[in-house]
Enzyme design. Structure first.
Site, PDB file in Angstrom:
ATOM      1  N   ASP A 101      -0.734 -38.255  39.341  1.00  0.00           N
ATOM      2  CA  ASP A 101      -0.668 -39.631  39.823  1.00  0.00           C
ATOM      3  C   ASP A 101       0.801 -39.990  40.119  1.00  0.00           C
ATOM      4  OD1 ASP A 101      -1.749 -42.136  40.392  1.00  0.00           O
ATOM      5  OD2 ASP A 101      -1.603 -42.853  38.315  1.00  0.00           O
TER       6      ASP A 101
ATOM      7  N   GLU B 227       0.778 -42.063  50.296  1.00  0.00           N
ATOM      8  CA  GLU B 227       0.765 -43.538  50.250  1.00  0.00           C
ATOM      9  C   GLU B 227       1.626 -44.136  51.349  1.00  0.00           C
ATOM     10  OE1 GLU B 227       1.018 -45.378  46.382  1.00  0.00           O
ATOM     11  OE2 GLU B 227       1.732 -47.276  47.201  1.00  0.00           O
TER      12      GLU B 227
HETATM   13  P1  13P Z   1      -3.985 -50.430  37.155  1.00  0.00           P
HETATM   14  O1  13P Z   1      -2.661 -50.724  36.499  1.00  0.00           O
HETATM   15  O2  13P Z   1      -4.469 -51.631  37.899  1.00  0.00           O
HETATM   16  O3  13P Z   1      -4.984 -49.914  36.223  1.00  0.00           O
HETATM   17  O4  13P Z   1      -3.728 -49.297  38.264  1.00  0.00           O
HETATM   18  C1  13P Z   1      -3.702 -47.945  37.898  1.00  0.00           C
HETATM   19  C2  13P Z   1      -3.204 -47.060  38.970  1.00  0.00           C
HETATM   20  O5  13P Z   1      -3.082 -47.424  40.130  1.00  0.00           O
HETATM   21  C3  13P Z   1      -2.878 -45.677  38.607  1.00  0.00           C
HETATM   22  O6  13P Z   1      -2.300 -44.986  39.656  1.00  0.00           O
HETATM   23  O1  G3H Z   2       0.233 -46.111  38.348  1.00  0.00           O
HETATM   24  C1  G3H Z   2       0.552 -46.168  37.181  1.00  0.00           C
HETATM   25  C2  G3H Z   2      -0.376 -45.687  36.130  1.00  0.00           C
HETATM   26  O2  G3H Z   2      -0.999 -46.784  35.509  1.00  0.00           O
HETATM   27  C3  G3H Z   2       0.350 -44.820  35.164  1.00  0.00           C
HETATM   28  O3  G3H Z   2       1.158 -45.578  34.329  1.00  0.00           O
HETATM   29  O4  G3H Z   2       3.400 -44.541  34.492  1.00  0.00           O
HETATM   30  O5  G3H Z   2       2.799 -45.942  32.525  1.00  0.00           O
HETATM   31  O6  G3H Z   2       1.789 -43.668  32.816  1.00  0.00           O
HETATM   32  P1  G3H Z   2       2.355 -44.884  33.484  1.00  0.00           P
HETATM   33 ZN    ZN Z   3      -1.130 -46.210  40.975  1.00  0.00          ZN
END
Ligand code: 13P
Ligand code: G3H
Ligand code: ZN
Length: 327
Positions: free
Chosen positions: A93, A145
């Site tokens: 992510d 993105e």
């Molecule tokens: P939220 O903070 O709304 O749960 O979004 C999570 C997210 O986009 C992780 O990439």
């Molecule tokens: O997009 C963000 C996700 O919620 C991950 O959050 O960077 O605190 O692990 P984090």
């Molecule tokens: Zn995100």
């Protein structure tokens, strides 16, 4: 070096094809620890939903990247042992560099996001393309993105939304070769998504932008980040048991349902799971001040997260029952 196929994971290709065809969104749930992973496996297994398990850079730093990889591998085995037929993607992510995406691909991830949303347009294309080339040689999927979400992302901070410019999406997708595109239409990360006093004042997402992007890209997977709904029930529990979350609001679930009908194929949810955990742990420890075994308070938190995941899959994303179409 290990291929995701050896780990029993799948990439997003078939998942998104089916999601577009059957008009649902695959959940992207984030993990940082064992209990979150167990909840996702059980919640998605029981609701027969495909799932994308997301690991952020922060998660890698917190839990150790090797540990997380084996944890995911354990999740696949656990799903098999429980008899679930669960298409499972392991996804990076918000990857901030080619090197990080490469490291994850080499480590067995079946999908990576390169988040170049903060870069100049041409630079975003250049790095995304490089990630795509490396990933596709190994059959790994790539999410990219365009547009910046307001709030704080790991390496991206913006006070305002920079909505995705629909005029750019065809050029971006064709030149990068990415497999899915995250767009900015008014969602944001975290528990404070809107500067409003009450729920009724939450504005609509920019469905006009979503529709325009959809028209231009045709049947191409669109991703929404920052899509937690910040459920009042859990915010109230946190506040009733010693917490202090003021004016915390998320994306109303009916807007997410609508997004799935407009071609959104993946919806990212992290904050909602965090709120469930915190609410349940706060409540448990308040009600059982004599307890100190982590299993006693993590168990109920995990169970509540399972329930939340099952309900979201069924009532919001529409992914429940869809796993059978993906094999
Ligand atoms: P939220 O903070 O709304 O749960 O979004 C999570 C997210 O986009 C992780 O990439
Ligand atoms: O997009 C963000 C996700 O919620 C991950 O959050 O960077 O605190 O692990 P984090
Ligand atoms: Zn995100």
């Amino acid at each position: 070096m290990v291929s995701f196929k050896e780990l029993g994971l799948v990439n997003t290709k078939k998942m998104f094809e089916v999601a577009l065809e059957r008009k649902f969104a695959v959940p992207g749930y984030n993990i940082n620890n064992l209990e979150q992973l167990q909840a996702i496996i059980i919640g998605c297994g029981e609701s027969e939903s495909p799932v994308i398990i997301q690991i952020s850079q922060g998660a890698r730093a917190y839990a150790n990247q090797t540990m997380l990889r084996y944890l995911a591998q354990g999740g696949v085995r656990m799903a098999m042992e429980l008899g679930y037929s669960l298409p499972l993607v392991l996804h990076l992510d918000h990857g901030s560099s080619f090197e990080l995406c490469k490291a994850c691909i080499d480590d067995g991830f079946s999908s990576v996001m390169f988040d170049g949303s903060h870069l100049e347009y041409e630079e975003n294309i250049e790095v995304t393309k490089k990630v795509v080339e490396y990933a596709h040689e190994r059959d790994v999927s790539v999410e990219a993105e365009l547009g910046v979400l307001a709030g704080i992302e790991e390496h991206v901070k913006s006070d305002v939304h920079h909505y995705t410019e629909p005029g750019q999406v065809e050029d971006f997708v064709s030149r990068t070769g990415c497999d899915s595109l995250a767009i900015s239409i008014g969602t944001s990360h975290g528990a404070y998504k809107f500067k409003v006093e009450k729920e009724e004042d939450i504005p609509e997402l920019r469905f006009d932008i979503l529709q325009d992007v959809r028209k231009r890209l045709g049947k191409f997977p669109i991703v929404l980040h920052g899509s937690s709904s910040v459920l009042k029930k859990y915010v109230d529990t946190i506040n009733n048991f010693g917490g202090s979350l003021q004016k915390a609001f998320g994306i109303p679930e009916e807007q997410l349902r609508k997004a799935t009908q407009y071609g959104v194929s993946k919806i990212n949810i992290d904050t909602d799971g965090r709120l469930v955990f915190t609410a349940m742990i706060r409540k448990y420890l308040y009600e059982h001040p004599e307890h100190f075994d982590p299993r006693q308070y993590l168990g109920p938190a995990r169970q509540e997260l399972i329930e939340m995941i099952k309900r979201k899959n069924k009532e919001v994303l529409g992914s429940a029952g869809q796993a059978i179409y993906i094999k």
